[in-house]
Design a protein around this motif. Sequence first.
Motif, PDB file in Angstrom:
ATOM      1  N   ILE A 100       1.636  -2.398  13.808  1.00 48.24           N
ATOM      2  CA  ILE A 100       1.577  -3.807  13.424  1.00 48.24           C
ATOM      3  C   ILE A 100       0.850  -3.935  12.063  1.00 48.24           C
ATOM      4  CG2 ILE A 100      -0.574  -4.372  14.687  1.00 48.24           C
ATOM      5  CD1 ILE A 100       2.539  -6.569  14.659  1.00 48.24           C
ATOM      6  N   GLU A 101       0.124  -2.918  11.706  1.00 58.38           N
ATOM      7  CA  GLU A 101      -0.634  -2.778  10.442  1.00 58.38           C
ATOM      8  C   GLU A 101      -1.884  -3.669  10.394  1.00 58.38           C
ATOM      9  OE1 GLU A 101       0.562  -0.234   9.168  1.00 58.38           O
ATOM     10  OE2 GLU A 101       2.740  -0.243   9.191  1.00 58.38           O
ATOM     11  N   THR A 102      -1.737  -4.937  10.743  1.00 57.34           N
ATOM     12  CA  THR A 102      -2.877  -5.847  10.957  1.00 57.34           C
ATOM     13  C   THR A 102      -2.340  -7.036  11.738  1.00 57.34           C
ATOM     14  OG1 THR A 102      -4.518  -7.339   9.981  1.00 57.34           O
ATOM     15  CG2 THR A 102      -2.513  -7.001   8.713  1.00 57.34           C
TER      16      THR A 102
ATOM     17  N   THR B 200      11.244   4.218  12.666  1.00 55.79           N
ATOM     18  CA  THR B 200      12.204   3.894  11.610  1.00 55.79           C
ATOM     19  C   THR B 200      12.169   2.410  11.242  1.00 55.79           C
ATOM     20  OG1 THR B 200      13.861   3.749  13.364  1.00 55.79           O
ATOM     21  CG2 THR B 200      13.796   5.788  12.130  1.00 55.79           C
ATOM     22  N   GLY B 201      11.162   1.703  11.736  1.00 53.61           N
ATOM     23  CA  GLY B 201      10.967   0.327  11.294  1.00 53.61           C
ATOM     24  C   GLY B 201      11.623  -0.735  12.154  1.00 53.61           C
ATOM     25  N   GLU B 202      11.794  -1.913  11.540  1.00 55.25           N
ATOM     26  CA  GLU B 202      12.264  -3.084  12.285  1.00 55.25           C
ATOM     27  C   GLU B 202      13.788  -3.093  12.402  1.00 55.25           C
ATOM     28  OE1 GLU B 202      10.560  -6.748  10.823  1.00 55.25           O
ATOM     29  OE2 GLU B 202       8.607  -5.786  10.527  1.00 55.25           O
TER      30      GLU B 202
ATOM     31  N   TYR C 203       0.814  -1.226   0.000  1.00 50.54           N
ATOM     32  CA  TYR C 203       0.000   0.000   0.000  1.00 50.54           C
ATOM     33  C   TYR C 203       0.844   1.272   0.000  1.00 50.54           C
ATOM     34  CZ  TYR C 203       1.218  -1.234   4.780  1.00 50.54           C
ATOM     35  OH  TYR C 203       1.917  -1.641   5.891  1.00 50.54           O
ATOM     36  N   CYS C 204       2.123   1.170   0.255  1.00 50.00           N
ATOM     37  CA  CYS C 204       2.912   2.348   0.643  1.00 50.00           C
ATOM     38  C   CYS C 204       3.623   3.012  -0.546  1.00 50.00           C
ATOM     39  CB  CYS C 204       3.936   1.940   1.698  1.00 50.00           C
ATOM     40  SG  CYS C 204       4.815   3.353   2.385  1.00 50.00           S
ATOM     41  N   GLY C 205       3.487   4.332  -0.623  1.00 51.00           N
ATOM     42  CA  GLY C 205       4.075   5.091  -1.725  1.00 51.00           C
ATOM     43  C   GLY C 205       5.596   5.080  -1.737  1.00 51.00           C
TER      44      GLY C 205
ATOM     45  N   LEU D  39       3.441   8.933   1.149  1.00 52.92           N
ATOM     46  CA  LEU D  39       2.933   7.577   1.393  1.00 52.92           C
ATOM     47  C   LEU D  39       1.659   7.345   0.600  1.00 52.92           C
ATOM     48  CD1 LEU D  39       3.246   7.521   5.293  1.00 52.92           C
ATOM     49  CD2 LEU D  39       4.992   7.011   3.588  1.00 52.92           C
ATOM     50  N   TYR D  40       0.881   8.444   0.511  1.00 55.31           N
ATOM     51  CA  TYR D  40      -0.408   8.375  -0.192  1.00 55.31           C
ATOM     52  C   TYR D  40      -0.676   9.753  -0.784  1.00 55.31           C
ATOM     53  CZ  TYR D  40      -1.480  10.030   4.514  1.00 55.31           C
ATOM     54  OH  TYR D  40      -1.454  10.686   5.705  1.00 55.31           O
ATOM     55  N   PRO D  41      -1.602   9.851  -1.752  1.00 59.20           N
ATOM     56  CA  PRO D  41      -1.820  11.146  -2.405  1.00 59.20           C
ATOM     57  C   PRO D  41      -2.629  12.108  -1.531  1.00 59.20           C
ATOM     58  CG  PRO D  41      -3.278   9.466  -3.322  1.00 59.20           C
ATOM     59  CD  PRO D  41      -2.401   8.772  -2.338  1.00 59.20           C
TER      60      PRO D  41
HETATM   61  N1  SAM Z   1       9.302   2.399   8.148  1.00 59.04           N
HETATM   62  C1  SAM Z   1       8.610   2.677   9.348  1.00 59.04           C
HETATM   63  C2  SAM Z   1       7.711   1.551   9.746  1.00 59.04           C
HETATM   64  O1  SAM Z   1       7.680   0.523   9.101  1.00 59.04           O
HETATM   65  O2  SAM Z   1       7.063   1.664  10.778  1.00 59.04           O
HETATM   66  C3  SAM Z   1       7.877   3.986   9.342  1.00 59.04           C
HETATM   67  C4  SAM Z   1       7.462   4.551   8.036  1.00 59.04           C
HETATM   68  S1  SAM Z   1       5.941   3.892   7.427  1.00 59.04           S
HETATM   69  C5  SAM Z   1       5.865   4.670   5.862  1.00 59.04           C
HETATM   70  C6  SAM Z   1       4.747   4.747   8.421  1.00 59.04           C
HETATM   71  C7  SAM Z   1       3.296   4.296   8.323  1.00 59.04           C
HETATM   72  O3  SAM Z   1       2.718   4.803   7.132  1.00 59.04           O
HETATM   73  C8  SAM Z   1       3.037   2.831   8.245  1.00 59.04           C
HETATM   74  O4  SAM Z   1       2.999   2.270   9.527  1.00 59.04           O
HETATM   75  C9  SAM Z   1       1.708   2.723   7.509  1.00 59.04           C
HETATM   76  O5  SAM Z   1       0.651   2.348   8.352  1.00 59.04           O
HETATM   77  C10 SAM Z   1       1.485   4.147   6.973  1.00 59.04           C
HETATM   78  N2  SAM Z   1       1.116   4.131   5.550  1.00 59.04           N
HETATM   79  C11 SAM Z   1       1.865   3.705   4.522  1.00 59.04           C
HETATM   80  N3  SAM Z   1       1.163   3.772   3.365  1.00 59.04           N
HETATM   81  C12 SAM Z   1      -0.053   4.247   3.676  1.00 59.04           C
HETATM   82  C13 SAM Z   1      -1.236   4.522   2.913  1.00 59.04           C
HETATM   83  N4  SAM Z   1      -1.273   4.290   1.605  1.00 59.04           N
HETATM   84  N5  SAM Z   1      -2.316   5.001   3.554  1.00 59.04           N
HETATM   85  C14 SAM Z   1      -2.276   5.245   4.884  1.00 59.04           C
HETATM   86  N6  SAM Z   1      -1.197   5.004   5.660  1.00 59.04           N
HETATM   87  C15 SAM Z   1      -0.090   4.496   5.068  1.00 59.04           C
END
Ligand code: SAM
Length: 341
Positions: free
Chosen positions: A157-159, A134-136, A66-68, A302-304
Amino acid sequence: MESIIKKAIETHILEREEITALLKDENINETLFYAADKVRKEYVGDEIHLRGLIEFSNICKRNCLYCGIRCGNKNIKRFRLDEENIVTLAKNATQKGFKTIVLQSGEDPYFTAEILANIISRIKKFNVAITLSTGEMEEREYKLLKDAGADRFLLRIETTNPYLYKKFHPDMSLEHRINCLKTLKKLGYETGTGVLVGLFGQTFESLANDIIFFKEIDADMIGLGPLIVNEDTPLKGGNNGSLNLALKMIAITRLLMPDINIPATTAMETLHPKGRIMALQAGANVIMPNVGDYNEKKLYSLYPGKANVNDDTDTSKEKITALIKSIGRVPSTSFGFRKKV
Ligand code: SAM
């Protein structure tokens, strides 16, 4: 339904089936939001904590569908702020009154734990709380960052649904992400997690399980928001998540975890001009505006349609302060740590 809400207000405990029933019932929404707002006021008060967000790199080795900023997206220009720039942005934000700096990025291999630790220890000198997103990482790395002065970590955790997790993160492991959260807790971070509302195939039952997970892991912060479809990802052509359902997730989370911090996320405002106010009136008590006037922040896409991305720090702080006051709330001047009840 009213009796389920009453039980949540009084005991802060609900069964999975009761959470599912609340999520499904569209006639209960106003009562639910009102109850969550009341519990929010009772436990965390009227203060709203502003966390100054610096998105410092959109380079990412991950490929979340899903991520831009997924590595598979060849349509965006990549950027990485340098150390001096990040520290200066943080310094300016603290001078403007921000008591927390949030450092967020893709999983950019350049930023090793050692480099990040150096940045953290420099920012820490400005007497500010630091949240990382900053992630894992490995336990050794999380520890290094904690020792350098990081206070909080946000890792959604996202889901919690294993099938959905695999579908949207083909190269990642749900088990590993859960372990990261447990490690962060063990190391003494205020630990934040959360989910995306509207992942294709997600059910009410799955969202109810997510809330139970938040409680089981005793998260200190929950950041959740609707999925917004990015046309440069494999989800192109699909539907956005529902703002209303995201608000209900916030409200139920507040009822069941009354003393935690819950941000009103930018994704909410992206879907509705009043999205953040709605979240603040349904249980949320935190806003994370972008700080720093650097051109690259538009590239953290990340999204528009990301709301407020063109505002400079002063404008965004003024707008948010006015918004907070317009609903009878108070901008906080404290660090805004969780006060566990
Ligand atoms: N890399 C880190 C991580 O994994 O936690 C932080 C950056 S990540 C881009 C931050 C958050 O953006 C993610 O946890 C995700 O839920 C959210 N995100 C990414 N794409 C998205 C989208 N299309 N719509 C809404 N939220 C989004």
